[in-house]
Design a protein around this motif. Structure first.
Motif, PDB file in Angstrom:
ATOM      1  N   TYR A 219      17.505  32.962  75.523  1.00 30.04           N
ATOM      2  CA  TYR A 219      18.162  32.951  74.214  1.00 30.04           C
ATOM      3  C   TYR A 219      18.935  34.248  73.969  1.00 30.04           C
ATOM      4  O   TYR A 219      19.009  34.722  72.840  1.00 30.04           O
ATOM      5  CB  TYR A 219      17.119  32.753  73.119  1.00 30.04           C
ATOM      6  CG  TYR A 219      16.398  31.428  73.188  1.00 30.04           C
ATOM      7  CD1 TYR A 219      16.987  30.261  72.706  1.00 30.04           C
ATOM      8  CD2 TYR A 219      15.128  31.338  73.756  1.00 30.04           C
ATOM      9  CE1 TYR A 219      16.332  29.044  72.783  1.00 30.04           C
ATOM     10  CE2 TYR A 219      14.464  30.119  73.839  1.00 30.04           C
ATOM     11  CZ  TYR A 219      15.068  28.980  73.350  1.00 30.04           C
ATOM     12  OH  TYR A 219      14.413  27.782  73.430  1.00 30.04           O
ATOM     13  N   ARG A 220      19.510  34.804  75.037  1.00 26.75           N
ATOM     14  CA  ARG A 220      20.189  36.094  74.936  1.00 26.75           C
ATOM     15  C   ARG A 220      21.296  36.079  73.891  1.00 26.75           C
ATOM     16  O   ARG A 220      21.412  36.992  73.070  1.00 26.75           O
ATOM     17  CB  ARG A 220      20.765  36.490  76.305  1.00 26.75           C
ATOM     18  CG  ARG A 220      21.597  37.768  76.297  1.00 26.75           C
ATOM     19  CD  ARG A 220      20.750  38.977  75.978  1.00 26.75           C
ATOM     20  NE  ARG A 220      19.784  39.252  77.036  1.00 26.75           N
ATOM     21  CZ  ARG A 220      18.869  40.214  76.949  1.00 26.75           C
ATOM     22  NH1 ARG A 220      18.775  40.943  75.842  1.00 26.75           N
ATOM     23  NH2 ARG A 220      18.026  40.417  77.942  1.00 26.75           N
ATOM     24  N   GLY A 221      22.116  35.035  73.890  1.00 35.33           N
ATOM     25  CA  GLY A 221      23.206  34.950  72.923  1.00 35.33           C
ATOM     26  C   GLY A 221      22.699  34.870  71.499  1.00 35.33           C
ATOM     27  O   GLY A 221      23.226  35.527  70.591  1.00 35.33           O
ATOM     28  N   ALA A 222      21.645  34.081  71.297  1.00 35.29           N
ATOM     29  CA  ALA A 222      21.069  33.930  69.957  1.00 35.29           C
ATOM     30  C   ALA A 222      20.501  35.250  69.459  1.00 35.29           C
ATOM     31  O   ALA A 222      20.714  35.639  68.298  1.00 35.29           O
ATOM     32  CB  ALA A 222      19.982  32.859  69.981  1.00 35.29           C
ATOM     33  N   TYR A 223      19.789  35.957  70.328  1.00 34.42           N
ATOM     34  CA  TYR A 223      19.220  37.242  69.923  1.00 34.42           C
ATOM     35  C   TYR A 223      20.311  38.269  69.627  1.00 34.42           C
ATOM     36  O   TYR A 223      20.168  39.099  68.719  1.00 34.42           O
ATOM     37  CB  TYR A 223      18.265  37.770  70.997  1.00 34.42           C
ATOM     38  CG  TYR A 223      16.875  37.195  70.878  1.00 34.42           C
ATOM     39  CD1 TYR A 223      16.067  37.504  69.785  1.00 34.42           C
ATOM     40  CD2 TYR A 223      16.369  36.325  71.837  1.00 34.42           C
ATOM     41  CE1 TYR A 223      14.797  36.963  69.655  1.00 34.42           C
ATOM     42  CE2 TYR A 223      15.101  35.785  71.720  1.00 34.42           C
ATOM     43  CZ  TYR A 223      14.317  36.109  70.625  1.00 34.42           C
ATOM     44  OH  TYR A 223      13.060  35.560  70.492  1.00 34.42           O
ATOM     45  N   THR A 224      21.390  38.214  70.387  1.00 37.52           N
ATOM     46  CA  THR A 224      22.494  39.129  70.116  1.00 37.52           C
ATOM     47  C   THR A 224      23.142  38.822  68.773  1.00 37.52           C
ATOM     48  O   THR A 224      23.451  39.728  67.989  1.00 37.52           O
ATOM     49  CB  THR A 224      23.554  39.041  71.230  1.00 37.52           C
ATOM     50  OG1 THR A 224      22.956  39.387  72.492  1.00 37.52           O
ATOM     51  CG2 THR A 224      24.715  39.988  70.956  1.00 37.52           C
ATOM     52  N   GLY A 225      23.330  37.528  68.484  1.00 43.00           N
ATOM     53  CA  GLY A 225      23.892  37.133  67.198  1.00 43.00           C
ATOM     54  C   GLY A 225      23.025  37.584  66.038  1.00 43.00           C
ATOM     55  O   GLY A 225      23.531  38.124  65.039  1.00 43.00           O
ATOM     56  N   PHE A 226      21.717  37.375  66.161  1.00 40.16           N
ATOM     57  CA  PHE A 226      20.795  37.826  65.129  1.00 40.16           C
ATOM     58  C   PHE A 226      20.858  39.338  64.989  1.00 40.16           C
ATOM     59  O   PHE A 226      20.917  39.876  63.875  1.00 40.16           O
ATOM     60  CB  PHE A 226      19.367  37.397  65.475  1.00 40.16           C
ATOM     61  CG  PHE A 226      18.338  37.846  64.465  1.00 40.16           C
ATOM     62  CD1 PHE A 226      17.931  36.989  63.453  1.00 40.16           C
ATOM     63  CD2 PHE A 226      17.783  39.124  64.520  1.00 40.16           C
ATOM     64  CE1 PHE A 226      16.996  37.394  62.509  1.00 40.16           C
ATOM     65  CE2 PHE A 226      16.851  39.539  63.580  1.00 40.16           C
ATOM     66  CZ  PHE A 226      16.462  38.677  62.574  1.00 40.16           C
ATOM     67  N   GLY A 227      20.848  40.027  66.119  1.00 38.80           N
ATOM     68  CA  GLY A 227      20.843  41.493  66.101  1.00 38.80           C
ATOM     69  C   GLY A 227      22.085  42.081  65.472  1.00 38.80           C
ATOM     70  O   GLY A 227      22.011  43.054  64.713  1.00 38.80           O
ATOM     71  N   VAL A 228      23.251  41.509  65.776  1.00 40.38           N
ATOM     72  CA  VAL A 228      24.505  42.005  65.198  1.00 40.38           C
ATOM     73  C   VAL A 228      24.488  41.858  63.683  1.00 40.38           C
ATOM     74  O   VAL A 228      24.839  42.787  62.943  1.00 40.38           O
ATOM     75  CB  VAL A 228      25.718  41.266  65.797  1.00 40.38           C
ATOM     76  CG1 VAL A 228      26.980  41.552  64.989  1.00 40.38           C
ATOM     77  CG2 VAL A 228      25.929  41.685  67.248  1.00 40.38           C
ATOM     78  N   ALA A 229      24.070  40.694  63.207  1.00 37.76           N
ATOM     79  CA  ALA A 229      23.992  40.472  61.752  1.00 37.76           C
ATOM     80  C   ALA A 229      23.015  41.439  61.113  1.00 37.76           C
ATOM     81  O   ALA A 229      23.286  42.008  60.044  1.00 37.76           O
ATOM     82  CB  ALA A 229      23.587  39.030  61.464  1.00 37.76           C
ATOM     83  N   ALA A 230      21.879  41.663  61.764  1.00 36.13           N
ATOM     84  CA  ALA A 230      20.872  42.578  61.228  1.00 36.13           C
ATOM     85  C   ALA A 230      21.375  44.012  61.205  1.00 36.13           C
ATOM     86  O   ALA A 230      21.169  44.748  60.227  1.00 36.13           O
ATOM     87  CB  ALA A 230      19.591  42.483  62.060  1.00 36.13           C
TER      88      ALA A 230
END
Length: 280
Positions: A219-230
């Motif tokens: 889920y690398r892309g999903a975690y990156t998306g979450f991380g950027v928003a955070a």
């Protein structure tokens, strides 16, 4: 040599493009926003934040003031050579980012770490994942989700490690590249921050390092998306204390959704199956 450097740069750019596309498709970047709405609509989750509000606000104001007084003008002077008329804005964003990072490190290490654990576990209880939470702490009967939280039987989230600040310093020069550099900087920070948000979830799942890395890579892309928003939400230090808690709520909501999908896919939860076998 020049051709080799160009080839590597193209490969990295392509990998970053694919990662960004995966992050956008996953919609995991919406969980920090959902975390804000869920936090505001569930007053019981305010307790861990309000108990730490005064010292963390004082810390945030102090760090931000110090950084602007002593580092803004020198960085703006350097930015004038790379960003031109955007130097003042770029330098301000850079100082905010630096202040936010320092605030996050000090507050999560010394002030709010336990409160964030309580918030994460409280959200999981509110989403009916009591069995998961009981892996890491005692759960009381009755009351609201926070009131149900008992004594921890597992250590809280991982404390700050020097690697985080080292990576941050390594990525910092990217901000001297107008616009594009800052975007890449946020993406790289988000790539690191995303998986960290689920440290508690991995702990409750009893996953070893290999299991965690396999899940994160899937889920690398999903975690990156979450991380950027955070990362973007926590960019402003004076508001980052609030967003640190709402991002934790968002991470817990995501963990609850993952857990439900996992149980649906596997049938009965693996831990319950193990208990049933022992009972037999």
């Amino acid at each position: 040599m020049a051709d080799k450097v160009k080839e590597v740069a193209i490969e990295e750019a392509e990998r970053l493009r694919n990662l960004t596309a995966d992050a956008a498709r996953s919609a995991a970047y919406l969980y920090p926003i959902r975390g804000i709405a869920y936090f505001l609509s569930h007053k019981s989750l305010w307790k861990p934040l309000t108990s730490k509000l005064a010292p963390t606000m004082t810390l945030g104001v102090g760090i931000t003031t110090f950084m602007f007084v002593f580092t803004y003008l020198p960085q703006a002077a350097v930015m004038a050579f790379t960003s031109g008329p955007l130097a003042a804005i770029t330098a301000a964003l850079l100082v905010l980012s630096e202040s936010s990072t320092l605030f996050t490190i000090f507050s999560k290490t010394f002030l709010i770490d336990d409160a964030l654990v309580d918030t994460f576990d409280g959200v999981l209880l509110s989403k009916n994942t009591t069995d998961l939470v009981s892996e890491g702490r005692q759960v009381k009967a009755g009351g609201d989700p926070i009131a149900k939280l008992g004594k921890l039987v597992k250590s809280p989230l991982a404390k700050f490690t020097p690697k985080a600040i080292i990576r941050y310093v390594m990525y910092l020069p990217l901000n001297f590249i107008p616009v594009v550099g800052t975007v890449i900087f946020v993406l790289l920070q988000g790539k690191r921050t995303g998986p960290v948000a689920h440290t508690r979830y991995f702990q409750l799942k009893r996953w070893n390092k290999d299991q965690q890395e396999k899940h994160i890579e899937q889920y690398r892309g999903a975690y990156t998306g979450f991380g950027v928003a955070a990362v973007l939400l926590e960019l402003v230090p004076l508001a980052s204390i609030f967003f640190a808690f709402t991002n934790t709520v968002g991470a817990a909501l995501w963990a609850a959704d993952i857990e439900k999908q996992y149980i649906t896919k596997e049938g009965t939860a693996p831990r319950l199956r193990e208990q049933a076998k022992k009972a037999e």
